[in-house]
Scaffold this motif. Structure first.
Motif, PDB file in Angstrom:
ATOM      1  N   TRP A   1       1.015  -1.123  -0.040  1.00 24.17           N
ATOM      2  CA  TRP A   1      -0.178   0.015  -0.073  1.00 24.17           C
ATOM      3  C   TRP A   1       0.918   1.135   0.084  1.00 24.17           C
TER       4      TRP A   1
ATOM      5  N   ASP B   1       0.856   5.786  -0.490  1.00 25.21           N
ATOM      6  CA  ASP B   1       0.333   7.097  -0.945  1.00 25.21           C
ATOM      7  C   ASP B   1       1.570   8.002  -1.377  1.00 25.21           C
TER       8      ASP B   1
ATOM      9  N   ASP C   1      -2.571  -9.156   1.429  1.00 24.99           N
ATOM     10  CA  ASP C   1      -2.954  -7.854   1.158  1.00 24.99           C
ATOM     11  C   ASP C   1      -2.953  -6.825   2.391  1.00 24.99           C
TER      12      ASP C   1
ATOM     13  N   ALA D   1      -3.656  -2.426   3.720  1.00 23.01           N
ATOM     14  CA  ALA D   1      -4.425  -1.066   3.155  1.00 23.01           C
ATOM     15  C   ALA D   1      -4.292  -0.520   4.587  1.00 23.01           C
TER      16      ALA D   1
ATOM     17  N   ARG E   1     -10.548  -4.232  -5.617  1.00 22.47           N
ATOM     18  CA  ARG E   1     -10.067  -2.834  -5.678  1.00 22.47           C
ATOM     19  C   ARG E   1     -11.229  -2.135  -6.150  1.00 22.47           C
TER      20      ARG E   1
ATOM     21  N   VAL F   1       1.967  -1.446  -6.697  1.00 17.65           N
ATOM     22  CA  VAL F   1       1.412   0.087  -6.485  1.00 17.65           C
ATOM     23  C   VAL F   1       1.767   1.010  -7.225  1.00 17.65           C
TER      24      VAL F   1
END
Length: 351
Positions: A67, A69, A116, A118, A219, A325
């Motif tokens: 994950w 940003d 996974d 997040a 997703r 990602v």
């Protein structure tokens, strides 16, 4: 076509991009990061100043879920959850790289087969604890803190009952998960590989799609629930209400890892292992009909047409990918590893 930087004397790898793949990264001001648990590597794909590919890798045992940003990267691995932080200020460069990810924090979970991962609305990691068939968070004092498990799983035990694997978030909350089979016995999912795959609405604890073949990487993007029907090689979405899976594109490999950038999907392809888990899947017949073999690659799919518009094929010791990602507005990323002296010399101060 590319430059590869490593930290561990990795045997040669060959990265074979499609003709316009570097230009696509440049036009979209985008870099990529992907994991391979089979080779225990974390790869960063960007561009050198001359426009050729920059490929940077670090070693982390069984690196899997990712994950990011852009500033932070979270990653699940063999027995730890890792958080990487970018150490560079805006406009700063380190050895020609415009992102320097430092492994800043690790939670020790033990080998729970975390998939996974997040981040929720409070900034806390949520990950799929596959061994215990649940969603979980890292704990400050224990291996993990369970958050949720499917209603059909009666007990929290280290038995991998349904092979829970994928996680889709919505508004900072776990929204949907994928599992290979609706079973409540140890390792029962292996008998459900073909046609037993499901998607579960977490909040309602309700199965919203059935009949899938080893689904992964759910997703939410542009109002649709996308996923990879890994055992058939299809990228597609689940239609609301009916729960029917609508295939959009076939990719020649066992699919894991899905990210989006505008109208494009970036999909990870693997060459299936020659064992019982991957034997006898519909993917075999689909490849045979097309006269093709399975590939290890990243493929860029145009969601409007379903066409594969760009790709990065990988040959060498890496055969299986897990997650990918996007890193928007980043040209050339790298990370510090744990096996070099470099990590001792990069010092930063919190202001």
């Amino acid at each position: 076509m590319s430059e590869t930087a490593t930290d561990s004397g990795t045997p040669p790898l060959e990265f074979l991009p499609s003709r316009q793949f570097p230009e696509w990264l440049a036009e979209n001001r985008l870099s990529l990061c992907f994991s391979t648990y089979q080779a225990g590597k974390l790869f960063f794909i960007g561009l050198q100043p001359n426009g050729r590919l920059s490929i940077f890798e670090r070693t982390f045992n069984r690196s899997m879920g990712l994950w990011s940003d852009g500033q932070t990267i979270w990653m699940t691995s063999l027995y730890q959850i890792w958080r990487f932080e970018n150490a560079l200020q805006a406009g700063e460069v380190y050895q020609g790289y415009d992102r320097l990810y430092v492994p800043q924090l690790a939670y020790t979970t033990g080998d729970i087969d975390a998939h996974d991962i997040a981040i929720d609305a409070a900034g806390r990691p949520v990950f799929v604890n596959t061994l215990f068939s649940c969603l979980a968070q890292p704990s400050e004092t224990k291996s993990f803190r369970p958050l949720w498990r499917p209603g059909f799983v009666s007990r929290l035990l280290p038995e991998d009952r349904c092979h829970l694997n994928g996680l889709a978030m919505e508004a900072g909350r776990p929204a949907y998960v994928t599992a290979v089979g609706e079973t409540d016995v140890a390792d029962g999912w292996r008998e459900k590989r073909v046609g037993g795959g499901i998607v579960i609405d977490v909040a309602a604890d309700r199965i919203v799609a059935r009949g899938l073949c080893m689904p992964h990487s759910p997703r939410l993007h542009q109002g649709k629930l996308w996923l990879l029907d890994s055992g058939t090689g299809n990228l597609g979405f689940v239609e609301p209400g009916s729960g029917r899976f609508e295939a959009v594109a076939f990719c020649p490999g066992y699919l894991r890892g899905l990210a989006f950038h505008d109208r494009f999907a970036i999909v990870g392809l693997s060459q299936p292992r020659e064992n019982k888990t991957f034997a006898g899947l519909p993917l075999d017949d689909a490849l045979a009909k097309r006269g093709a073999g399975p590939q290890c690659a990243l493929m860029v799919i145009d969601l409007k047409s379903g066409a594969t518009v760009h790709w990065l094929k990988i040959e060498g010791i890496v055969h299986e990918l897990y997650d990918v990602v996007t890193l928007p507005e980043i040209r050339r990323p790298m990370a510090l590893g744990l096996k070099t002296d470099e990590i001792r010399r990069v010092l930063t101060i919190e202001e």
